[in-house]
Every structure is written in structure tokens, then in C-alpha cells.
Design an enzyme around this catalytic site. Structure first.
Site, mmCIF file in Angstrom:
data_model
loop_
_atom_site.group_PDB
_atom_site.id
_atom_site.type_symbol
_atom_site.label_atom_id
_atom_site.label_comp_id
_atom_site.label_asym_id
_atom_site.label_seq_id
_atom_site.Cartn_x
_atom_site.Cartn_y
_atom_site.Cartn_z
ATOM 1 N N MET A 345 0.816 -1.219 0.000
ATOM 2 C CA MET A 345 0.000 0.000 0.000
ATOM 3 C C MET A 345 0.846 1.265 0.000
ATOM 4 O O MET A 345 0.384 2.324 -0.412
ATOM 5 C CB MET A 345 -0.932 0.012 1.224
ATOM 6 N N GLU A 371 10.732 -20.450 17.854
ATOM 7 C CA GLU A 371 9.775 -20.883 18.899
ATOM 8 C C GLU A 371 8.719 -21.809 18.295
ATOM 9 O O GLU A 371 7.535 -21.724 18.659
ATOM 10 C CB GLU A 371 9.107 -19.670 19.536
ATOM 11 N N PHE A 391 4.241 -35.936 13.339
ATOM 12 C CA PHE A 391 5.580 -35.364 13.181
ATOM 13 C C PHE A 391 6.513 -36.299 12.425
ATOM 14 O O PHE A 391 7.395 -35.858 11.704
ATOM 15 C CB PHE A 391 6.188 -35.047 14.556
HETATM 16 C C1 LIG Z 1 16.586 -15.090 14.472
HETATM 17 C C2 LIG Z 1 16.412 -16.378 15.201
HETATM 18 C C3 LIG Z 1 16.559 -16.419 16.582
HETATM 19 C C4 LIG Z 1 16.443 -17.647 17.272
HETATM 20 N N1 LIG Z 1 16.637 -17.677 18.642
HETATM 21 C C5 LIG Z 1 16.713 -18.896 19.273
HETATM 22 C C6 LIG Z 1 17.086 -18.968 20.666
HETATM 23 O O1 LIG Z 1 17.273 -17.940 21.342
HETATM 24 N N2 LIG Z 1 17.253 -20.193 21.239
HETATM 25 C C7 LIG Z 1 17.052 -21.357 20.533
HETATM 26 O O2 LIG Z 1 17.231 -22.437 21.113
HETATM 27 N N3 LIG Z 1 16.677 -21.310 19.211
HETATM 28 C C8 LIG Z 1 16.514 -20.122 18.573
HETATM 29 N N4 LIG Z 1 16.152 -20.052 17.231
HETATM 30 C C9 LIG Z 1 16.008 -21.315 16.490
HETATM 31 C C10 LIG Z 1 14.581 -21.628 16.049
HETATM 32 O O3 LIG Z 1 13.809 -21.999 17.159
HETATM 33 C C11 LIG Z 1 14.668 -22.712 14.954
HETATM 34 O O4 LIG Z 1 15.169 -22.057 13.781
HETATM 35 C C12 LIG Z 1 13.330 -23.361 14.687
HETATM 36 O O5 LIG Z 1 12.951 -24.162 15.767
HETATM 37 C C13 LIG Z 1 13.362 -24.224 13.406
HETATM 38 O O6 LIG Z 1 14.459 -25.066 13.401
HETATM 39 P P1 LIG Z 1 15.390 -25.119 12.096
HETATM 40 O O7 LIG Z 1 15.774 -23.739 11.718
HETATM 41 O O8 LIG Z 1 16.478 -26.098 12.366
HETATM 42 O O9 LIG Z 1 14.446 -25.668 10.943
HETATM 43 P P2 LIG Z 1 14.087 -27.206 10.663
HETATM 44 O O10 LIG Z 1 13.633 -27.882 11.903
HETATM 45 O O11 LIG Z 1 15.204 -27.812 9.895
HETATM 46 O O12 LIG Z 1 12.832 -27.047 9.692
HETATM 47 C C14 LIG Z 1 12.969 -26.735 8.290
HETATM 48 C C15 LIG Z 1 11.564 -26.788 7.672
HETATM 49 O O13 LIG Z 1 11.032 -28.115 7.799
HETATM 50 C C16 LIG Z 1 9.759 -28.062 8.425
HETATM 51 N N5 LIG Z 1 9.568 -29.276 9.230
HETATM 52 C C17 LIG Z 1 10.358 -29.728 10.232
HETATM 53 N N6 LIG Z 1 9.860 -30.874 10.731
HETATM 54 C C18 LIG Z 1 8.712 -31.136 10.040
HETATM 55 C C19 LIG Z 1 7.729 -32.177 10.105
HETATM 56 N N7 LIG Z 1 7.784 -33.169 10.987
HETATM 57 N N8 LIG Z 1 6.701 -32.133 9.235
HETATM 58 C C20 LIG Z 1 6.593 -31.128 8.331
HETATM 59 N N9 LIG Z 1 7.492 -30.120 8.229
HETATM 60 C C21 LIG Z 1 8.541 -30.126 9.075
HETATM 61 C C22 LIG Z 1 9.777 -26.788 9.272
HETATM 62 O O14 LIG Z 1 8.461 -26.326 9.513
HETATM 63 C C23 LIG Z 1 10.591 -25.859 8.385
HETATM 64 O O15 LIG Z 1 9.750 -25.265 7.438
HETATM 65 C C24 LIG Z 1 16.173 -18.832 16.549
HETATM 66 C C25 LIG Z 1 15.993 -18.771 15.157
HETATM 67 C C26 LIG Z 1 16.105 -17.571 14.485
HETATM 68 C C27 LIG Z 1 15.917 -17.540 12.981
#
Ligand SMILES: Cc1cc2nc3c(=O)[nH]c(=O)nc-3n(C[C@H](O)[C@H](O)[C@H](O)COP(=O)(O)OP(=O)(O)OC[C@H]3O[C@@H](n4cnc5c(N)ncnc54)[C@H](O)[C@@H]3O)c2cc1C
Length: 392
Positions: A345, A371, A391
Site C-alpha cells: 500500500m 519458537e 511429526f
Molecule cells: C533469528 C532467530 C533467533 C532464534 N533464537 C533462538 C534462541 O534464542 N534459542 C534457541 O534455542 N533457538 C533459537 N532459534 C532457532 C529456532 O527456534 C529454529 O530455527 C526453529 O525451531 C526451526 O528449526 P530449524 O531452523 O532447524 O528448521 P528445521 O527444523 O530444519 O525445519 C525446516 C523446515 O522443515 C519443516 N519441518 C520440520 N519438521 C517437520 C515435520 N515433521 N513435518 C513437516 N514439516 C517439518 C519446518 O516447519 C521448516 O519449514 C532462533 C531462530 C532464528 C531464525
């Protein structure tokens, strides 16, 4: 950045559902955000730097441990006040709300709930004033959505524990004084340990090149034979339920926070639509832009009601993990959609740092992932209503 002219939308007069204390807390946070956050936040986001000068103000508005009892330095507020504080801070920036969420729900909460009295007295008052900043280490390079597979582990060496492993994507890590770290013992059971900066073998390299949450500092936690004193183990809860209990509290705060970001985008787009003239009339007088605004205010109002009800349930100790998942997922998705529409917008101006929308939009790309991702929260709701975990 343009002057902060924010007017909070309250289409269904939801202020009537709030107590005087709720409104006092909300308005104090709103005023602080307007005075100290919005004038500087764009510059810090552009520089990819956390504005450390905000720590004192965050502590003063109750942003560190809003619901932690006053005897430990917390503000002793209820869950609705906690939510309103998160909403207002995220109206300013999701990165600043992240610092407040991590400190309150992921560091102070586990020490309060799972720690002993000595640990509470040692850490909570300093965390409440911001003298100590904490971080929360759950995610690992190979275990994000599935933290139960974590590799980080500790061994009992008699007079201390020896901690090894690595965590990544940890908010506040680069400058945190303490880290609440989740690791497996020799039997494979998950425990929380308080690791302090300065312990030999503990390092916190910063993660660079983020396009999202740029005003929040993110890093890794590396544990290379770190000797952790035995008194630093959180004694009162173990297993995956311990970190997940912290996440319930943080996700609840995020559900409120996302409304703040959405309100800021809506308010900015509304004002712009009334002032921007194209084809000799304000763009707000066109049906296409009205459709966007009408849908935004409808979704914000629904999210406000959902979240207020969740707050009541939490005050009564009746909110479930699945209910919190639903609110986190719904509200962050709602805010992201509003941010994307609001950005359009504003036309070309929408991509600049003159307005807050693009920053909110980029921030929300992290909020929708951390989270518990958007997908994982859907699976939690799916499991809750069908009884089947999908899951695996
Ligand atoms: C800026 C930022 C700050 C953060 N701060 C913290 C923090 O302070 N402390 C901390 O501990 N973590 C922190 N995180 C981590 C965050 O919680 C994780 O990135 C999140 O839980 C996802 O994990 P991953 O990135 O490994 O993605 P993955 O688990 O690898 O997932 C990749 C994709 O696969 C999908 N997926 C996974 N499993 C399944 C399933 N069974 N079925 C279907 N789809 C699935 C997910 O939805 C996602 O789209 C932070 C992340 C970011 C980006």
C-alpha cells in the site's frame, strides 16, 4: 525515519476488558517505545546492531520478568499485563521484544520454576534489572524442530560436569552473561544448566548476514570441555518438557507481540492511504485499498480477542500448550500477511526505512520460524484435535 504518529486500533473497544493496572502497564510501555525505541530502531536495524542502551528502559517498564514474583526482582504482574508489554515492545521492533522474551520466559522462567532457592536469589534480581543478560540454548545445527535429538551432552566428573556440544541461532548469545543450556546426561536425559560467560571452553560467536531481526543479536554457543559447577544444574525438572514449558510462556508472549507489529503496519498504511493522492483522490478512497484495510482491522480484532481469552486462561492456569500454539501460529501469520499488504500500500516508499513496515515484515520472517515453525504449530493443533502425532 518518519515521526512516530502511532494510534493503536481498538475496533471492538477491547480496552473495556482490561483492568486499570493493565492499561497503566500498557500505556507506560507504549510511551517508552515511542520515546526511546522508534526514534532509533531503524538506524540500529540498518547497522545490524542491538541497541544496548535500551536494556535499562526494558528493565524499568517490567520487560524483564513481568510475571516473576517481586521477591525475586520481577514485576509480579499477571499474564495479560505480560502480553500487553510484549505487544507494545514488538510494536517498536520484534528484535527488542525477542530480547525481553528470552530474558523473561527462557532464562528467568526456568531459573524460577526449575531452579533452587540459591539459584533464584543469585540470578533473578540481576536479570530483572538487566545487570545480567541471559540467553537460551536449545536449537542445534542438526536439531531445530526436533530438539529431542540434541547432541550437546554433559558428563559427571565427580566435583563438576563436563559440557560438550554446540547450539545455534541463539538470541542474545554474543553479549549474554549467562546461558540456560539444554543438554543430555550420560543416560540421555535432558537437563538445564546455567553456563556463565568466562568459563573455559565456552564461546559465543555472532551470526552475521541476517536480513531479519537485524536489531537483535544472534549467535552460537560452543562448549569445548566446559567445566560447569554442579550447583549450576537446574534441579527441579528434567526431560524435554522442561524446555518446552519455557517455550509455552515465550510463545504466549509472541502471540501478543505479533499483534503489536500488525497494529503498527495497519496504522501506518491507514494514515498513508488517507494522505497519498493518485488519480486525483486519496488511495484510501479506492475499493482495492479499502479491502486491504478492512481485512487488516478484522484480522487484528480477531487476534486481539483470541489472545485476550488466552491470557484469561493462563491467569486461571487453564491454557494448554496446543491453545498457545494456535495463537502463536495464527497471530504471526496474520501479522506477516498484514505487513506484506501494508508494504504494497505504500508503493515504493514501503521498501524504505522511512517507514517501519518493511522492517516488521522482515522481522516476522524469523518470528514465524522461531519458537516452533508455522508448520510445527499446525501439527500440534492437528495432534490435539485428532489424537495422532504426525511429526514422524
Ligand atoms: C533469528 C532467530 C533467533 C532464534 N533464537 C533462538 C534462541 O534464542 N534459542 C534457541 O534455542 N533457538 C533459537 N532459534 C532457532 C529456532 O527456534 C529454529 O530455527 C526453529 O525451531 C526451526 O528449526 P530449524 O531452523 O532447524 O528448521 P528445521 O527444523 O530444519 O525445519 C525446516 C523446515 O522443515 C519443516 N519441518 C520440520 N519438521 C517437520 C515435520 N515433521 N513435518 C513437516 N514439516 C517439518 C519446518 O516447519 C521448516 O519449514 C532462533 C531462530 C532464528 C531464525
Amino acid at each position: 525515519m518518519k515521526p512516530d504518529l502511532f494510534q493503536a486500533p481498538d475496533y471492538y473497544l477491547l480496552d473495556d476488558l482490561l483492568s486499570e493496572e493493565h492499561k497503566l502497564v500498557r500505556d507506560a510501555t507504549r510511551a517508552w517505545v515511542k520515546r526511546d525505541v522508534t526514534p532509533i530502531i531503524e538506524e540500529y536495524a540498518q547497522r545490524a546492531e542491538f541497541p544496548k542502551q535500551l536494556i535499562k528502559g526494558l528493565a524499568e517498564i517490567g520487560g524483564f520478568g513481568p510475571y516473576i514474583p517481586e521477591e525475586y526482582g520481577g514485576a509480579g504482574l499477571d499474564q495479560i499485563s505480560y502480553g500487553l508489554i510484549m505487544q507494545e515492545i514488538e510494536r517498536g521492533d520484534s528484535g527488542i521484544r525477542s530480547t525481553s522474551s528470552v530474558q523473561s520466559s527462557l532464562v528467568m522462567y526456568p531459573i524460577w520454576k526449575y531452579g533452587n532457592e540459591e539459584q533464584r536469589k543469585k540470578y533473578l534480581p540481576k536479570l530483572a534489572t538487566g545487570e545480567f543478560i541471559g540467553c537460551f540454548g536449545l536449537t542445534e545445527p542438526d536439531f531445530g524442530s526436533n530438539p529431542s535429538g540434541m547432541i550437546t551432552n554433559f558428563k559427571d566428573m565427580g566435583d563438576h560436569y563436563l559440557l560438550n556440544g554446540a547450539k545455534m541461532w541463539i538470541s542474545n548469545a554474543p553479549f549474554a552473561d549467562i546461558a540456560v543450556v539444554w543438554a543430555k546426561n550420560e543416560e540421555g536425559r535432558i537437563h538445564g544448566l546455567i553456563v556463565e560467560r568466562g568459563m573455559d571452553g565456552f564461546s559465543t560467536p555472532e551470526t552475521h548476514n541476517k536480513w531479519s531481526l537485524r536489531a537483535s543479536s544472534t549467535g552460537e554457543l560452543i562448549f569445548d570441555n566446559v567445566k560447569v559447577p554442579k550447583e549450576n544444574l537446574l534441579p527441579n525438572k528434567s526431560g524435554l518438557g522442561a524446555p518446552l514449558g519455557c517455550l509455552d510462556s515465550a510463545r504466549y508472549g509472541i502471540a501478543w507481540g505479533a499483534i503489536g507489529a500488525a497494529m503498527d503496519c495497519y496504522d501506518t498504511a491507514l494514515r498513508y492511504s488517507q494522505q497519498r493522492i493518485q488519480f486525483d483522490k486519496p488511495i484510501g478512497a479506492t475499493q482495492l485499498q479499502q479491502k486491504k484495510l478492512a481485512e487488516m482491522i478484522t484480522e487484528i480484532t480477531k487476534a486481539q480477542l483470541l489472545t485476550w481469552r488466552l491470557g484469561v486462561l493462563r491467569n486461571e492456569g487453564r491454557a494448554t500448550t496446543a491453545q498457545i500454539s494456535m495463537a502463536k501460529r495464527n497471530n504471526v501469520d496474520m501479522a506477516l500477511t498484514i505487513a506484506r499488504d501494508a508494504r504494497q500500500m505504500l508503493g515504493g516508499m514501503g521498501i524504505t526505512g522511512e517507514y517501519s513496515i518493511m522492517r516488521h515484515m522482515m522481522n516476522l520472517e524469523s518470528v514465524v520460524t522461531y519458537e516452533g515453525t508455522h508448520d510445527i504449530h499446525l501439527l500440534i493443533t492437528g495432534m490435539d484435535v485428532t489424537g495422532f502425532p504426525a511429526f514422524k
